[in-house]
Write a protein that holds these residues in place. Sequence first.
Motif, PDB file in Angstrom:
ATOM      1  N   VAL A   1       0.848  -1.197   0.000  1.00 41.88           N
ATOM      2  CA  VAL A   1       0.000   0.000   0.000  1.00 41.88           C
ATOM      3  C   VAL A   1       0.885   1.250   0.000  1.00 41.88           C
ATOM      4  O   VAL A   1       0.660   2.195  -0.761  1.00 41.88           O
ATOM      5  CB  VAL A   1      -0.939   0.019   1.245  1.00 41.88           C
ATOM      6  CG1 VAL A   1      -1.577   1.392   1.425  1.00 41.88           C
ATOM      7  CG2 VAL A   1      -2.007  -1.045   1.117  1.00 41.88           C
ATOM      8  N   GLY A   2       1.918   1.212   0.853  1.00 41.79           N
ATOM      9  CA  GLY A   2       2.791   2.375   0.994  1.00 41.79           C
ATOM     10  C   GLY A   2       3.502   2.758  -0.289  1.00 41.79           C
ATOM     11  O   GLY A   2       3.746   3.941  -0.543  1.00 41.79           O
ATOM     12  N   ARG A   3       3.807   1.752  -1.117  1.00 36.56           N
ATOM     13  CA  ARG A   3       4.606   2.104  -2.301  1.00 36.56           C
ATOM     14  C   ARG A   3       3.850   1.954  -3.614  1.00 36.56           C
ATOM     15  O   ARG A   3       4.436   2.100  -4.685  1.00 36.56           O
ATOM     16  CB  ARG A   3       5.901   1.287  -2.329  1.00 36.56           C
ATOM     17  CG  ARG A   3       5.710  -0.201  -2.443  1.00 36.56           C
ATOM     18  CD  ARG A   3       7.066  -0.910  -2.400  1.00 36.56           C
ATOM     19  NE  ARG A   3       6.926  -2.328  -2.167  1.00 36.56           N
ATOM     20  CZ  ARG A   3       6.660  -3.227  -3.111  1.00 36.56           C
ATOM     21  NH1 ARG A   3       6.527  -2.872  -4.344  1.00 36.56           N
ATOM     22  NH2 ARG A   3       6.548  -4.496  -2.797  1.00 36.56           N
ATOM     23  N   HIS A   4       2.569   1.675  -3.560  1.00 30.42           N
ATOM     24  CA  HIS A   4       1.819   1.507  -4.808  1.00 30.42           C
ATOM     25  C   HIS A   4       1.581   2.869  -5.471  1.00 30.42           C
ATOM     26  O   HIS A   4       1.059   3.782  -4.845  1.00 30.42           O
ATOM     27  CB  HIS A   4       0.477   0.834  -4.534  1.00 30.42           C
ATOM     28  CG  HIS A   4      -0.070   0.134  -5.730  1.00 30.42           C
ATOM     29  ND1 HIS A   4      -0.408   0.801  -6.885  1.00 30.42           N
ATOM     30  CD2 HIS A   4      -0.312  -1.181  -5.973  1.00 30.42           C
ATOM     31  CE1 HIS A   4      -0.853  -0.079  -7.781  1.00 30.42           C
ATOM     32  NE2 HIS A   4      -0.792  -1.293  -7.251  1.00 30.42           N
ATOM     33  N   PRO A   5       1.978   3.004  -6.735  1.00 26.75           N
ATOM     34  CA  PRO A   5       1.833   4.318  -7.375  1.00 26.75           C
ATOM     35  C   PRO A   5       0.373   4.769  -7.500  1.00 26.75           C
ATOM     36  O   PRO A   5       0.115   5.967  -7.617  1.00 26.75           O
ATOM     37  CB  PRO A   5       2.444   4.110  -8.766  1.00 26.75           C
ATOM     38  CG  PRO A   5       2.507   2.628  -8.964  1.00 26.75           C
ATOM     39  CD  PRO A   5       2.620   2.016  -7.609  1.00 26.75           C
TER      40      PRO A   5
END
Lengths: 655, 136
Positions: free
Chosen positions: A202-206
């Motif tokens: 979630v934190g790194r999903h564009p």
Amino acid sequence: MKIGVYVCECGSNIAATVDVEDIVERAKEFPNVEVSRVYKYMCADPGQEIIKKDIEEKGLDRIVIAACSPRMHEPTFRAVLEDKGLNPYVLEIVNIREQVSWVHENKEEGTEKAASLLKGAVLRIALMEPLERKKVGVTHKALVIGGGIAGIQASLDLADMGFKTTLVEKTSSIGGKMAQMDKTFPTLDCSQCILSPKMVDVGRHPNIELLSLSEVVEVDGYVGNFKVKIKKNPRYVLEEKCTLCDDCVPVCPVIVHDEYNQGFAPRKAIYIAYPQAIPASYVIDPDACLGIDPLICSKCKDVCGPEAIDFDMQPEIIEEEYGAIIIATGYETYPIENIGEYGYGTIPDVISGLDFERIISSGGPTGGKILRPSDATVPKTVVFIHCAGSRDPSKHLPYCSKVCCMYSTKHALQYKHVVHDGTAINFYIDIRTAGKDYEEFYQRAAEEDHVIYIRGKVSEVFQDGDKILIKSVDTLTGETVELHADLVVLATGMVPSEGTKEMASLLNVSVGINGFIREAHPKLKPVDTAIGGVFVAGTVTGPKDIPETVSNASGAASRAAGILSQDELEIEGTVAKVEESLCRGCGMCVEACPYSAIELKAVNKYGHTVQVAFVNEALCKGCGSCAAACLNGAINQLGYTDGQILELISALGEQ
Amino acid sequence: MSFEYLEFGKEEKDFIEKIEEISGQNVYSCYQCGKCSAGCAFSSSMDMTVNQLIHLIQLGQKRRVLEANTHWVCASCLTCTVRCPREIDVAALMEAVREYHLREEPEKIIISEIPKKAYDKLPNIALVSNFRKKTG
């Protein structure tokens, strides 16, 4: 005008209580009726063919079908009309199943009722005008409210499908209740180990914008076009600058209870919820910190190398448009202090299931050692009381919380894995293990780990010296029993969270008697709500375990994608229509509308500026409340105009 | 009604382990469905049903188990064993309780002192168990 009347037998569902042949004959005498027929299953292909053939051969221009609820087959029959070039709104479905045959026993009375309902429909449909379905555009962006496992899964699914998604979480980190758990049944996977990869995703999903410490405060608009205001509370630490070095924590002078550890451990006013928290940044608790207005202490700021701390951060309001909304605001545990006889809150060694999760967790306050709260000794006998709050309609929760049998079994098993010579006793009413590999898990706990199960509800627990005296019953022997335990764990039930209640009222979705959000249909639309474009995921609709929550969330994401992937949406033609010349701008309709679909607008009437009601057709659900409230008769509900309703009443009043 | 006090100490654990050792069965496997009692031809003559007896074994209630007549009424017809959904040899458990009982009180029956005419009235199963006990 040529009206076709079709009566369905629905096997014996209708035919057993309504004399279908009789009402078909009577219908032939009703005004404008060209043809009247009966068929065993109108919804089946041959039934539909009969109607199509009649439209073609007899030139019918109005269709009345007496069958089940229009909630079942209205789309089916509308498609029949459209197929033959008729407007789908010149169709009337008379519900003679749910409203007649299923609720009556006397066939004569049932037949009379069905006949008068049918006549009303025939008279009403004669006044029906073809209606038009309007189209609205769609904002291709989703809002997910709540960052527990349900919200995480729904966001990831939507984002993977290519939709921009905003995930709003009230606390400083996503993860929800699952992040507090040690292991998960029935596989005993470490909860954090399976959850944290998803959190990191979630934190790194564009495609995902994560708003932590945020709350949805206002929602306007309608399916495909929601206008949402989100309040983002200050973190007082700049996420992008914080390096998680932990230098701030030792210098912070404020110590408070750590809610992540259920209050069993201390934390500072500057802290990170837990090491795997996402967003990966420290946060300042404004209620505890001495640095925020007035600035008494700034020790953390002084030692912060990357200068990430900003005491002057202010809340901000973010306004954004979304095409679909998923509510995933989850549950709370039942306040078990309400069960006075179980002593939670007064006897220190009576704890809740979630408390036990923290105590047994290797990342918890005891580092994974099972120590009881009162004197930090290893409990030799642990009693698990099932249904603490659940299945008690007279005083607590009427429903089964579904997960407690399994998590108490898991707790007992985990305890035995740590304290080999200890005794784990489960007091239960019934053991419910309806899930894949759940029964095997329960049998394994008994067979391999010698967890003891006693069928009976504990009546009362007392502090007796340094032990706890438990009074209960063993319904298998029919005897009352008592025993001493060192630790008592209550299998707390689930209740809807505050956030769930708030979002239900903010988004106008209905809730059931227990406060959980009501699905559009409990079986066939389990992730829809009555509000178009608003979906539900996880425990907001009732107790669920993790696998069910995750599949529920994926379901909600795919339902939302069904809207987000379209460029235009068709909306129902049966909306309210204002006759401007009659409207006096009193605003009673605005008050009456449960969907906030009407507003007063200033218009120029004969040189004067006056207020008139304006209906947003995309928001209007066609409930007719405004039409009923309007004193001037200025609002008509298309498809249910006053004239049509009067015809209906006159037919029903004939007897 | 007075409360039956449950303890889970060494005595209870020893009892459970001994019964398991003699019978070769895992008493914790029983989930109290009651099929053994339902199918037992002699349930009506028992002061405690078969599943209740097993439940008390699970709780280590030695005194209560030994006081019951259940295992003495059992004729080892094996109906329970065949039908048990958890594959417990219930008859073997009953036999184990009988053996435990007799081993507990070794002096109770001295075969040589049993009067001949008493043989007719004595339950055969008790005598057989007793002989078996003597074999170790």
